[in-house]
Write a protein that holds these residues in place. Structure first.
Motif, mmCIF file in Angstrom:
data_model
loop_
_atom_site.group_PDB
_atom_site.id
_atom_site.type_symbol
_atom_site.label_atom_id
_atom_site.label_comp_id
_atom_site.label_asym_id
_atom_site.label_seq_id
_atom_site.Cartn_x
_atom_site.Cartn_y
_atom_site.Cartn_z
ATOM 1 N N LEU A 8 5.261 -10.230 0.212
ATOM 2 C CA LEU A 8 6.203 -9.667 -0.760
ATOM 3 C C LEU A 8 7.439 -9.046 -0.120
ATOM 4 N N ALA A 9 7.360 -8.624 1.130
ATOM 5 C CA ALA A 9 8.562 -8.125 1.796
ATOM 6 C C ALA A 9 9.607 -9.218 1.897
ATOM 7 N N GLU A 10 9.175 -10.472 1.933
ATOM 8 C CA GLU A 10 10.089 -11.610 1.972
ATOM 9 C C GLU A 10 10.364 -12.170 0.579
ATOM 10 N N ALA A 11 9.312 -12.299 -0.231
ATOM 11 C CA ALA A 11 9.451 -12.974 -1.528
ATOM 12 C C ALA A 11 9.953 -12.061 -2.633
ATOM 13 N N ALA A 12 9.744 -10.750 -2.499
ATOM 14 C CA ALA A 12 10.170 -9.798 -3.533
ATOM 15 C C ALA A 12 10.658 -8.508 -2.876
ATOM 16 N N PRO A 13 11.752 -8.559 -2.103
ATOM 17 C CA PRO A 13 12.197 -7.385 -1.343
ATOM 18 C C PRO A 13 12.819 -6.285 -2.195
ATOM 19 N N ARG A 14 13.049 -6.555 -3.491
ATOM 20 C CA ARG A 14 13.668 -5.555 -4.365
ATOM 21 C C ARG A 14 12.709 -5.081 -5.448
ATOM 22 N N ALA A 15 11.418 -5.123 -5.209
ATOM 23 C CA ALA A 15 10.439 -4.646 -6.186
ATOM 24 C C ALA A 15 10.741 -3.204 -6.557
ATOM 25 N N GLN A 16 10.651 -2.891 -7.853
ATOM 26 C CA GLN A 16 11.010 -1.538 -8.275
ATOM 27 C C GLN A 16 9.936 -0.511 -7.950
ATOM 28 N N GLY A 17 8.683 -0.968 -7.756
ATOM 29 C CA GLY A 17 7.626 -0.021 -7.455
ATOM 30 C C GLY A 17 6.323 -0.728 -7.199
ATOM 31 N N VAL A 18 5.260 0.056 -7.061
ATOM 32 C CA VAL A 18 3.920 -0.479 -6.847
ATOM 33 C C VAL A 18 2.921 0.408 -7.561
ATOM 34 N N ASP A 19 1.864 -0.193 -8.071
ATOM 35 C CA ASP A 19 0.793 0.537 -8.741
ATOM 36 C C ASP A 19 -0.538 -0.031 -8.285
ATOM 37 N N GLY A 20 -1.447 0.847 -7.915
ATOM 38 C CA GLY A 20 -2.774 0.420 -7.482
ATOM 39 C C GLY A 20 -3.662 1.621 -7.265
ATOM 40 N N THR A 21 -4.853 1.404 -6.739
ATOM 41 C CA THR A 21 -5.713 2.535 -6.405
ATOM 42 C C THR A 21 -5.011 3.400 -5.362
ATOM 43 N N ALA A 22 -5.404 4.653 -5.262
ATOM 44 C CA ALA A 22 -4.638 5.623 -4.476
ATOM 45 C C ALA A 22 -4.391 5.160 -3.041
ATOM 46 N N ASP A 23 -5.435 4.756 -2.334
ATOM 47 C CA ASP A 23 -5.279 4.370 -0.925
ATOM 48 C C ASP A 23 -4.443 3.111 -0.784
ATOM 49 N N ALA A 24 -4.708 2.122 -1.643
ATOM 50 C CA ALA A 24 -4.000 0.846 -1.531
ATOM 51 C C ALA A 24 -2.527 0.992 -1.891
ATOM 52 N N ALA A 25 -2.230 1.746 -2.959
ATOM 53 C CA ALA A 25 -0.834 1.919 -3.366
ATOM 54 C C ALA A 25 -0.044 2.679 -2.303
ATOM 55 N N GLN A 26 -0.641 3.709 -1.719
ATOM 56 C CA GLN A 26 0.058 4.454 -0.679
ATOM 57 C C GLN A 26 0.302 3.589 0.551
ATOM 58 N N ARG A 27 -0.707 2.826 0.954
ATOM 59 C CA ARG A 27 -0.539 1.960 2.118
ATOM 60 C C ARG A 27 0.548 0.918 1.866
ATOM 61 N N PHE A 28 0.548 0.341 0.665
ATOM 62 C CA PHE A 28 1.575 -0.649 0.343
ATOM 63 C C PHE A 28 2.957 -0.002 0.378
ATOM 64 N N ALA A 29 3.105 1.170 -0.254
ATOM 65 C CA ALA A 29 4.405 1.840 -0.297
ATOM 66 C C ALA A 29 4.906 2.124 1.116
ATOM 67 N N GLU A 30 4.034 2.593 1.987
ATOM 68 C CA GLU A 30 4.423 2.905 3.357
ATOM 69 C C GLU A 30 4.876 1.654 4.107
ATOM 70 N N GLU A 31 4.047 0.595 4.071
ATOM 71 C CA GLU A 31 4.339 -0.589 4.870
ATOM 72 C C GLU A 31 5.497 -1.397 4.286
ATOM 73 N N TYR A 32 5.529 -1.529 2.976
ATOM 74 C CA TYR A 32 6.619 -2.249 2.327
ATOM 75 C C TYR A 32 7.931 -1.484 2.505
ATOM 76 N N GLY A 33 7.865 -0.152 2.424
ATOM 77 C CA GLY A 33 9.054 0.659 2.615
ATOM 78 C C GLY A 33 9.653 0.469 4.002
ATOM 79 N N VAL A 34 8.805 0.411 5.013
ATOM 80 C CA VAL A 34 9.274 0.185 6.382
ATOM 81 C C VAL A 34 9.879 -1.213 6.511
ATOM 82 N N ARG A 35 9.190 -2.206 5.959
ATOM 83 C CA ARG A 35 9.648 -3.590 6.097
ATOM 84 C C ARG A 35 10.962 -3.845 5.369
ATOM 85 N N THR A 36 11.187 -3.181 4.250
ATOM 86 C CA THR A 36 12.384 -3.438 3.444
ATOM 87 C C THR A 36 13.452 -2.367 3.605
#
Length: 278
Positions: free
Chosen positions: A88-116
């Protein structure tokens, strides 16, 4: 682990639904979103990206990225976040947000935030509930299915609801299409009191024997009379009588709604966290 992306909702359904149906309550947001897209009633300004995670030849995870809802992880385990970010960092680099279970959503936000290169902030916490033991609720007035004649009342009510809960603004024409499509499929209910539509409740298309209630709204001027509670209970009962397992999400910042749903007989399944990207 490897993640793959597609833009074809029907192909994605055929690929991941056998995996997601193992827990249709936990995965309800993904299942209904994809089902509606296959059914032709989701209208995004940009094409969605559907992601599947594979271990060898087996699907072990799923996520989607849409223009209006951002990235939905549903029950994706935290250990499968990295390959989803890779895609998704390549296919959807302008995603407005993320929603998921607490650990997964935080991990995604951290890693996607760094990548984008995009900062993020927490915007909501929600709780998924499943009906355990139904308890009837009452209020003045009566429930009924919404009809085309209700459109002029429901469309502005729905638009105001979207704004109140912080959903992306899409305009009156898109709101009108959304409401009409649900009315046509008999998935939109209203509570009427004194000739006025005072509350509305929708529900998603049942998938794998599970139906999710929502949206639920009473306009501010009609609140405090139990309308939403009674209408949610009515819709819940009818879905249950049709043989479906019934679930819904609540906003943890709204203690009133959480109390209402507990009174109807809903019990917590798990908590979810939403982050917005700047």
């Amino acid at each position: 682990m490897i993640a793959r992306a597609t833009g074809d909702p029907a192909a994605y359904r055929d690929l991941v639904f056998p995996f997601l149906q193992r827990d249709p309550v936990l995965n309800t947001s993904l299942l209904t979103n994809v089902a509606d897209r296959v059914g032709g009633i989701m209208n995004d300004p940009e094409p969605p990206v559907f992601v599947s995670v594979h271990d060898g030849g087996e699907v072990v995870g799923a996520a989607i990225a849409t223009a209006l809802r951002g990235v939905l992880l549903a029950g994706l385990p935290v250990e499968l976040v990295a390959p989803v970010v890779d895609v998704l960092a390549e296919a959807a680099p302008r995603a407005q947000g993320v929603d998921g279970t607490a650990d997964a959503a935080q991990r995604f936000a951290e890693e996607y935030g760094v990548r984008t290169g995009r900062p993020y902030r927490e915007i909501e916490r929600s709780r998924l509930h499943k009906l355990e033991e139904y308890v009837e609720q009452t209020a003045d007035g009566t429930p009924r299915l919404a009809t085309e004649a209700d459109m002029d009342v429901l469309v502005p009510q729905f638009g105001a609801f979207r704004a109140e809960v912080g959903h992306a603004t899409v305009g009156a024409a898109a709101d009108r299409m959304w409401v009409r499509q649900r009315i046509e499929r008999q998935r939109f209910w209203v509570w009427e009191d004194g000739g006025r539509v005072v509350s509305f409740v929708g529900h998603q298309a049942p998938v794998f024997g599970t139906a999710r209630v929502g949206p639920v709204c009473t306009p501010p001027e009609y609140r405090g009379h139990g309308y939403a509670s009674a209408l949610t209970a009515t819709v819940t009962r009818r879905l249950g009588e049709s043989g479906y397992q019934v679930c819904l999400f609540t906003d943890l910042a709204n203690p009133t709604s959480n109390k209402i749903y507990a009174t109807i007989g809903y019990r917590p399944v798990g908590d979810f966290v939403g982050y917005a990207f700047s």
